[in-house]
Design a protein around this motif. Structure first.
Motif, short mmCIF file in Angstrom:
data_model
loop_
_atom_site.label_atom_id
_atom_site.label_comp_id
_atom_site.label_asym_id
_atom_site.label_seq_id
_atom_site.Cartn_x
_atom_site.Cartn_y
_atom_site.Cartn_z
N VAL A 1 6.62 6.33 7.62
CA VAL A 1 6.47 6.00 9.04
C VAL A 1 5.87 7.22 9.75
O VAL A 1 6.38 8.33 9.64
N LEU A 2 4.77 6.99 10.47
CA LEU A 2 4.05 8.08 11.13
C LEU A 2 4.24 8.00 12.64
O LEU A 2 4.51 6.94 13.20
N GLU A 3 4.08 9.15 13.29
CA GLU A 3 4.08 9.19 14.74
C GLU A 3 2.67 8.94 15.26
O GLU A 3 1.70 9.47 14.71
N HIS A 4 2.58 8.14 16.30
CA HIS A 4 1.28 7.86 16.91
C HIS A 4 0.96 9.01 17.87
O HIS A 4 1.65 9.23 18.86
N ASP A 5 -0.12 9.74 17.55
CA ASP A 5 -0.44 10.93 18.33
C ASP A 5 -1.39 10.66 19.48
O ASP A 5 -1.83 11.58 20.16
N GLY A 6 -1.76 9.42 19.71
CA GLY A 6 -2.67 9.10 20.81
C GLY A 6 -1.97 8.33 21.91
O GLY A 6 -0.75 8.17 21.94
N GLY B 1 11.60 -11.68 11.56
CA GLY B 1 12.70 -11.15 12.34
C GLY B 1 12.46 -9.74 12.81
O GLY B 1 13.39 -9.07 13.27
N LYS B 2 11.17 -9.26 12.70
CA LYS B 2 10.80 -7.90 13.12
C LYS B 2 11.68 -6.85 12.44
O LYS B 2 12.23 -5.95 13.08
N ALA B 3 11.80 -6.98 11.11
CA ALA B 3 12.63 -6.07 10.33
C ALA B 3 11.78 -5.38 9.27
O ALA B 3 10.71 -5.87 8.87
N VAL B 4 12.25 -4.21 8.81
CA VAL B 4 11.60 -3.48 7.71
C VAL B 4 12.69 -2.99 6.77
O VAL B 4 13.82 -2.72 7.17
N TRP B 5 12.31 -2.90 5.47
CA TRP B 5 13.19 -2.28 4.47
C TRP B 5 12.86 -0.79 4.41
O TRP B 5 11.70 -0.41 4.25
N VAL B 6 13.88 0.05 4.52
CA VAL B 6 13.73 1.50 4.51
C VAL B 6 14.51 2.06 3.34
O VAL B 6 15.66 1.66 3.09
N VAL B 7 13.88 2.97 2.60
CA VAL B 7 14.55 3.65 1.47
C VAL B 7 15.04 5.01 1.97
O VAL B 7 14.24 5.86 2.38
N ARG B 8 16.34 5.18 1.91
CA ARG B 8 16.97 6.44 2.31
C ARG B 8 17.90 6.89 1.18
O ARG B 8 18.87 6.17 0.87
N ASP B 9 17.60 8.03 0.58
CA ASP B 9 18.39 8.58 -0.53
C ASP B 9 18.48 7.59 -1.69
O ASP B 9 19.53 7.43 -2.33
N GLY B 10 17.37 6.87 -1.95
CA GLY B 10 17.31 5.95 -3.08
C GLY B 10 18.01 4.64 -2.86
O GLY B 10 18.17 3.85 -3.79
N ASP C 1 10.75 8.39 7.66
CA ASP C 1 11.31 7.25 6.94
C ASP C 1 10.20 6.57 6.13
O ASP C 1 9.05 6.49 6.57
N ARG C 2 10.60 6.08 4.92
CA ARG C 2 9.64 5.39 4.08
C ARG C 2 10.01 3.92 4.03
O ARG C 2 11.15 3.56 3.69
N VAL C 3 9.05 3.07 4.39
CA VAL C 3 9.29 1.63 4.45
C VAL C 3 8.65 0.98 3.24
O VAL C 3 7.64 1.44 2.70
N VAL C 4 9.27 -0.11 2.79
CA VAL C 4 8.83 -0.83 1.61
C VAL C 4 7.72 -1.80 1.99
O VAL C 4 7.84 -2.54 2.98
#
Length: 466
Positions: free
Chosen positions: A54-59, A395-404, A444-447
């Motif tokens: 997940v990146l921050e939008h710098d603009g 449902g506006k959801a994402v899967w996030v991998v945190r600590d495996g 955060d890393r999303v699947v």
């Protein structure tokens, strides 16, 4: 017991022993096989999933809506005086561009010029009458001074005779004649004073008459000036309704002039899009200055137009979101009509791979009727996140991998779908996500697909995608 029976018994014992040995072997084999299989099969590995950060939008936040170009001003010019059209400029035809001050139509001015000449003579006559009256007033004032002196003499004479009549030096008839002379002098003084008062009143009337003539003369001169109709602004004649040698009445429409110094673009914004404008205005508002509640926040915009057949080339103009087009929401579309002002419709910028120089087919200016895209540039007080479009699930959801371990983050506040260029030069779709209302954090890393059935808390392995 013979030899044959002994042999049979020995064979029976051998067969029985063989059967018993085979059974024992099978039994032992069946007991050891699950243990061997258990030791042979390793523990299953967790599924491998592909993840992206997940990146921050710098603009800035750019909201894109559609719009249509409309005139900034349409000036409907009508005749201010009646008369015959004696001159019409060729530039006063529909579609012609005219500059400010260009003479377009002249109405016959002779009637108004004669009227102005007559009123000029009347004004001069009124001035002469006032000068004549001033002379009369001055003469009357001198006569009043003489009449006062004469009255003083007559009074002295009456007083002198009054002292002599007691000594019987003069007769009563002489006294009566002196009194009569005093009375005549007094009457003359009163008559002159009355005449002076009448002259002052007449002077006021003549002065008012002169001012009235001067007003009529000014109106006549204004009518003469109104016989010549010039272009009020730089613009294009979009409609001409009068021809040369035709007679026009006062108030008759002559032509319509479109102001080309600027243009407006009509667009519609949803309340969700206005929310970001109001947030921007709220972050810039100070405690001492409160913006008008019925004014839209002034926001810079880029107006874009694309020609069919010129892929990759865009024509852009800079403008500002200036005002609401009315008040409130449209009852049918539930959107808010707004207006964008482009202050210089001829300042076009070319954007694209082939936009090295202005091509011969480029639009020279932004004109009415063009369907354009409007990009609103909104500064946000809070950072925004970039989430790849495939990663967003129903449902506006994402899967996030945190600590495996998998975690389901929802719901996300999705703002807008934008195209973002990768390092390889490809365009990928990303959702702009509000950081303030989501449980995502930078890093955060999303699947992303493809993946199988996932569940919260499941252990997974990442494929190491950067």
């Amino acid at each position: 017991m013979d030899r044959k029976s002994v042999v049979n018994q020995i064979l029976s014992l051998l067969v029985s022993a063989a059967i018993l040995a085979a059974g024992t072997f099978v039994f032992l084999t069946l007991i050891r096989k699950p243990e061997q299989e258990a030791s042979a099969n390793p523990k299953p590995k967790p599924p491998v999933v592909r993840t992206v950060p997940v990146l921050e939008h710098d603009g800035r936040l750019d909201i894109v809506v559609d719009g249509i170009v409309t005139p900034y001003r349409e000036i409907e010019v009508a005749a201010e005086v009646a008369g015959k059209v004696v001159y019409k400029n060729e530039a006063c035809n529909g579609g012609r561009f005219v500059t400010k001050g260009t003479l377009l139509i002249r109405i016959d001015p002779r009637d108004y010029e004669l009227q102005a000449k007559r009123l000029t003579s009347q004004l001069e006559q009124a001035g002469a009458n006032l000068n004549e009256l001033d002379v009369e007033v001055k003469n009357t004032e001198e006569l009043i001074k003489l009449a006062k002196d004469q009255l003083d003499i007559e009074r002295k004479e009456v007083n002198r005779l009054a002292g002599l009549i007691q000594e019987r030096i003069v007769t009563d008839s002489a006294m009566d004649k002196a009194k009569q002379a005093e009375l005549t002098s007094r009457n003359s003084l009163v008559r002159l004073q009355n005449e002076l008062q009448l002259m002052k009143t007449r002077k006021t009337r003549l002065r008012s008459a002169k001012e009235l003539v001067a007003t009529d003369l000014e109106l006549a001169e204004l009518s003469v000036a109104r016989t010549e109709i010039t272009a009020a602004v730089d613009g294009v004649v979009v409609q001409d309704l009068a021809e040369q040698d035709s007679y026009v009445q006062k108030g008759s429409p002559l032509f319509t002039l479109e102001d080309t110094s600027a243009v407006e673009v009509k667009c519609r914004l949803r309340m969700e899009e206005l929310h970001w404008l109001w947030r921007q205005a709220g972050s810039q508002r100070s405690a001492q200055a409160v913006a008008a509640d019925y004014q839209i926040p002034q926001t810079p915009v880029t107006v874009t137009y694309e020609l069919t057949g010129q892929d990759g080339v865009r024509y852009e103009w800079q403008g500002v979101l200036s005002r609401y087009d009315g008040l409130g929401l449209d009852e049918v579309t539930r959107t808010v009509p707004c207006r964008v002002v482009v202050p210089d419709p001829r300042a076009v910028n070319l954007v694209g791979a082939d936009a090295i120089a202005r091509p011969s087919g480029a639009p020279p200016a932004l004109v009415r009727g063009m369907f354009v895209s409007i990009q609103l540039h909104i500064d946000q007080p809070d950072p925004l996140f970039l989430v790849p479009e495939p990663a967003v699930q129903p449902g506006k959801a994402v899967w996030v991998v945190r600590d495996g371990v998998l975690a389901l983050v929802k719901p996300l506040t999705l703002i807008e779908l934008i195209e973002r260029q990768t390092e390889a030069g490809d365009l990928e779709s990303h959702w702009l996500v509000e950081s303030k209302t989501s449980a995502l954090t930078p890093g955060d890393r999303v699947v992303v697909p493809p993946f199988g059935v996932l569940s919260a808390g499941m252990a997974v392995e990442e494929d190491g995608t950067p």
